[in-house]
Motif scaffolding. Structure first.
Motif, mmCIF file in Angstrom:
data_model
loop_
_atom_site.group_PDB
_atom_site.id
_atom_site.type_symbol
_atom_site.label_atom_id
_atom_site.label_comp_id
_atom_site.label_asym_id
_atom_site.label_seq_id
_atom_site.Cartn_x
_atom_site.Cartn_y
_atom_site.Cartn_z
ATOM 1 N N LEU A 18 -5.740 1.747 0.435
ATOM 2 C CA LEU A 18 -4.805 0.942 1.216
ATOM 3 C C LEU A 18 -5.533 -0.075 2.095
ATOM 4 N N PRO A 19 -6.571 0.309 2.846
ATOM 5 C CA PRO A 19 -7.301 -0.714 3.618
ATOM 6 C C PRO A 19 -7.896 -1.808 2.735
ATOM 7 N N TRP A 20 -8.387 -1.443 1.554
ATOM 8 C CA TRP A 20 -8.913 -2.464 0.639
ATOM 9 C C TRP A 20 -7.825 -3.467 0.265
ATOM 10 N N LEU A 21 -6.639 -2.961 -0.057
ATOM 11 C CA LEU A 21 -5.543 -3.851 -0.434
ATOM 12 C C LEU A 21 -5.094 -4.707 0.747
ATOM 13 N N GLY A 36 -0.224 -7.580 5.920
ATOM 14 C CA GLY A 36 -0.637 -7.251 4.559
ATOM 15 C C GLY A 36 -0.319 -5.807 4.217
ATOM 16 N N GLY A 37 -0.533 -4.905 5.192
ATOM 17 C CA GLY A 37 -0.196 -3.503 4.968
ATOM 18 C C GLY A 37 1.287 -3.309 4.740
ATOM 19 N N PHE A 38 2.106 -4.054 5.501
ATOM 20 C CA PHE A 38 3.554 -3.973 5.310
ATOM 21 C C PHE A 38 3.938 -4.464 3.917
ATOM 22 N N LEU A 39 3.328 -5.566 3.469
ATOM 23 C CA LEU A 39 3.639 -6.108 2.145
ATOM 24 C C LEU A 39 3.238 -5.124 1.053
ATOM 25 N N VAL A 80 9.206 5.458 6.407
ATOM 26 C CA VAL A 80 7.777 5.306 6.162
ATOM 27 C C VAL A 80 7.526 4.304 5.037
ATOM 28 N N GLN A 81 8.494 4.154 4.144
ATOM 29 C CA GLN A 81 8.339 3.185 3.063
ATOM 30 C C GLN A 81 8.271 1.750 3.581
ATOM 31 N N SER A 82 8.707 1.528 4.804
ATOM 32 C CA SER A 82 8.672 0.193 5.403
ATOM 33 C C SER A 82 7.601 0.098 6.485
ATOM 34 N N MET A 83 6.596 0.958 6.403
ATOM 35 C CA MET A 83 5.504 0.966 7.361
ATOM 36 C C MET A 83 4.179 0.890 6.598
ATOM 37 N N ALA A 84 3.131 0.478 7.281
ATOM 38 C CA ALA A 84 1.817 0.359 6.638
ATOM 39 C C ALA A 84 1.156 1.733 6.534
ATOM 40 N N TYR A 85 1.868 2.671 5.937
ATOM 41 C CA TYR A 85 1.358 3.995 5.643
ATOM 42 C C TYR A 85 1.097 4.067 4.139
ATOM 43 N N SER A 86 0.365 5.084 3.726
ATOM 44 C CA SER A 86 -0.059 5.149 2.323
ATOM 45 C C SER A 86 0.882 5.962 1.440
ATOM 46 N N GLU A 87 1.977 6.506 1.996
ATOM 47 C CA GLU A 87 2.864 7.349 1.186
ATOM 48 C C GLU A 87 3.450 6.611 -0.014
ATOM 49 N N SER A 88 3.930 5.390 0.205
ATOM 50 C CA SER A 88 4.543 4.652 -0.903
ATOM 51 C C SER A 88 3.525 4.340 -1.988
ATOM 52 N N LEU A 89 2.336 3.891 -1.584
ATOM 53 C CA LEU A 89 1.290 3.570 -2.556
ATOM 54 C C LEU A 89 0.890 4.814 -3.336
ATOM 55 N N PHE A 90 0.690 5.917 -2.638
ATOM 56 C CA PHE A 90 0.295 7.134 -3.327
ATOM 57 C C PHE A 90 1.398 7.619 -4.263
ATOM 58 N N ALA A 113 -4.666 8.411 -11.729
ATOM 59 C CA ALA A 113 -5.074 9.546 -10.910
ATOM 60 C C ALA A 113 -6.316 9.202 -10.099
ATOM 61 N N LEU A 114 -7.231 8.456 -10.692
ATOM 62 C CA LEU A 114 -8.416 7.989 -9.966
ATOM 63 C C LEU A 114 -8.009 7.160 -8.752
ATOM 64 N N LEU A 115 -7.074 6.223 -8.965
ATOM 65 C CA LEU A 115 -6.621 5.367 -7.865
ATOM 66 C C LEU A 115 -5.858 6.175 -6.816
ATOM 67 N N ALA A 116 -5.049 7.133 -7.265
ATOM 68 C CA ALA A 116 -4.352 8.003 -6.306
ATOM 69 C C ALA A 116 -5.356 8.784 -5.469
ATOM 70 N N GLY A 117 -6.471 9.175 -6.086
ATOM 71 C CA GLY A 117 -7.513 9.894 -5.375
ATOM 72 C C GLY A 117 -8.259 9.035 -4.379
ATOM 73 N N LEU A 118 -8.171 7.722 -4.510
ATOM 74 C CA LEU A 118 -8.743 6.810 -3.525
ATOM 75 C C LEU A 118 -7.745 6.475 -2.422
ATOM 76 N N THR A 119 -6.542 7.009 -2.512
ATOM 77 C CA THR A 119 -5.478 6.674 -1.568
ATOM 78 C C THR A 119 -5.270 7.752 -0.518
ATOM 79 N N ARG A 120 -5.250 9.006 -0.943
ATOM 80 C CA ARG A 120 -5.026 10.122 -0.019
ATOM 81 C C ARG A 120 -5.790 11.346 -0.517
ATOM 82 N N PRO A 121 -6.165 12.276 0.393
ATOM 83 C CA PRO A 121 -6.833 13.502 -0.063
ATOM 84 C C PRO A 121 -5.993 14.298 -1.051
ATOM 85 N N VAL A 122 -4.665 14.203 -0.922
ATOM 86 C CA VAL A 122 -3.786 14.949 -1.806
ATOM 87 C C VAL A 122 -3.802 14.390 -3.225
#
Length: 317
Positions: A18-21, A36-39, A80-90, A113-122
């Motif tokens: 998420l920070p990279w994006l 950018g995080g919101f977008l 949370v889907q409208s916040m710069a959190y990583s839940e939506s991306l993950f 799965a690789l990209l999901a693993g770069l998004t959150r520990p879960v």
């Protein structure tokens, strides 16, 4: 970052996709990192909704797919889907990886799965789903004596090899960066007073709610919420949800409920466990459209009220 009470909060606890994006959006547009995080979250929420529909449609049909998306949209913590959190991306990456597994696209599943693993520990939940599904496919082929076509098997192995690289790569990098070896990421999480204790701290947190009458109502609500999550998972098992969905949901749920801190964030941490909604989506799909709309509308209003209190509560959302 060291707080006044001595807690050390390292930004290495946050996985980097998420920070990279956010940096990418800020670099190619006039938007700030925050905008950018919101977008990214906005676009990812649409991709997540599409992925949830694809999975539910594949398993139960188009109408259940629509109901699953609507249920996910009206979750009490859907803000949370409208916040710069990583839940939506993950959730987007996880849903499409699971869909790729269900449709036999193993390299795509492993890459997502690789990209999901770069998004959150879960992200390890997605890895587990890919691996368990792939191993089950190998076992089925061996029992059926159908193991002669090397192409699909090679793609499945490649997907399995790709899947854990995101999570493992970042955790190992943090360990190297901090000089603490493979377990360095655990020390980083400990700085946030976070970890995995099998749910002991959460159980104590709930038990403490019963020391007075007003808070006892909250405690009863927490118990009801956890019981509902467990019940939905068991219903999914009885309805014979595909194995990768059950594995993924089980790992996400276990990690969310058994984390040792940030109890107010647990509803948000459960958001990616969208297969829990499939039994409800299937039930709604069997109702008349008018009745389904009434149910979803009522849930949306109740969720909006709850979400407002939750978002403005004393702890982090």
């Amino acid at each position: 970052m060291r707080l006044a009470n001595g807690d050390v909060h390292s930004n290495l606890a946050f996985f980097p996709l998420l920070p990279w994006l956010e940096r990418l959006v800020a670099a190619v547009s006039p938007l700030s990192y925050a905008d950018g995080g919101f977008l990214v979250a906005l676009v990812a929420s649409l991709a997540a909704a599409w992925g949830i529909f694809a999975v539910a449609d594949h398993v139960y049909g188009r109408r259940a797919g629509v109901c699953a998306v609507l249920l996910w949209a009206v979750l009490p913590v859907g803000i949370v889907q409208s916040m710069a959190y990583s839940e939506s991306l993950f959730t987007a990456l996880a849903a499409w990886s699971l869909y790729a597994v269900l449709t036999g696209r193993w390299v795509t599943a492993g890459t997502l799965a690789l990209l999901a693993g770069l998004t959150r520990p879960v992200g390890m939940a997605v890895v587990a789903a890919v691996w368990v599904a792939a191993i089950a496919a190998f076992v089925r082929e061996r029992r059926a004596g159908d193991a002669h076509d090397l192409g699909p098997r090679a793609r499945r192995v490649l997907g399995m090899l790709l899947a854990p690289l995101g999570t493992a790569g970042y955790v190992l990098w943090v360990g190297h960066h901090t000089g603490k070896g493979p377990l360095g990421y655990i020390d980083v999480q400990a700085g946030w007073r976070n970890g995995f204790d099998g749910g002991y701290a959460f159980a104590r947190f709930v038990a403490e709610k019963f020391t007075s009458f007003p808070s006892a109502l909250a405690g009863a609500g927490l118990i009801a919420g956890v019981a509902s999550v467990v019940w939905l998972y068991l219903v999914g098992v009885r309805q014979r949800q595909p194995l990768p969905l059950l594995v993924y949901t089980g790992v996400v749920t276990a990690l969310a409920l058994c984390a040792s801190s940030y109890f107010g964030s647990k509803p948000r941490l459960l958001m990616p466990a969208f297969p829990l909604l499939l039994p409800l989506a299937l039930a709604l799909a069997r109702l008349r459209i008018r009745r389904s709309a009434l149910v979803l509308g009522s849930v949306a209003v109740a969720s909006a009220v709850y979400g407002a209190f939750w978002l403005n509560g004393s702890g982090p959302p």
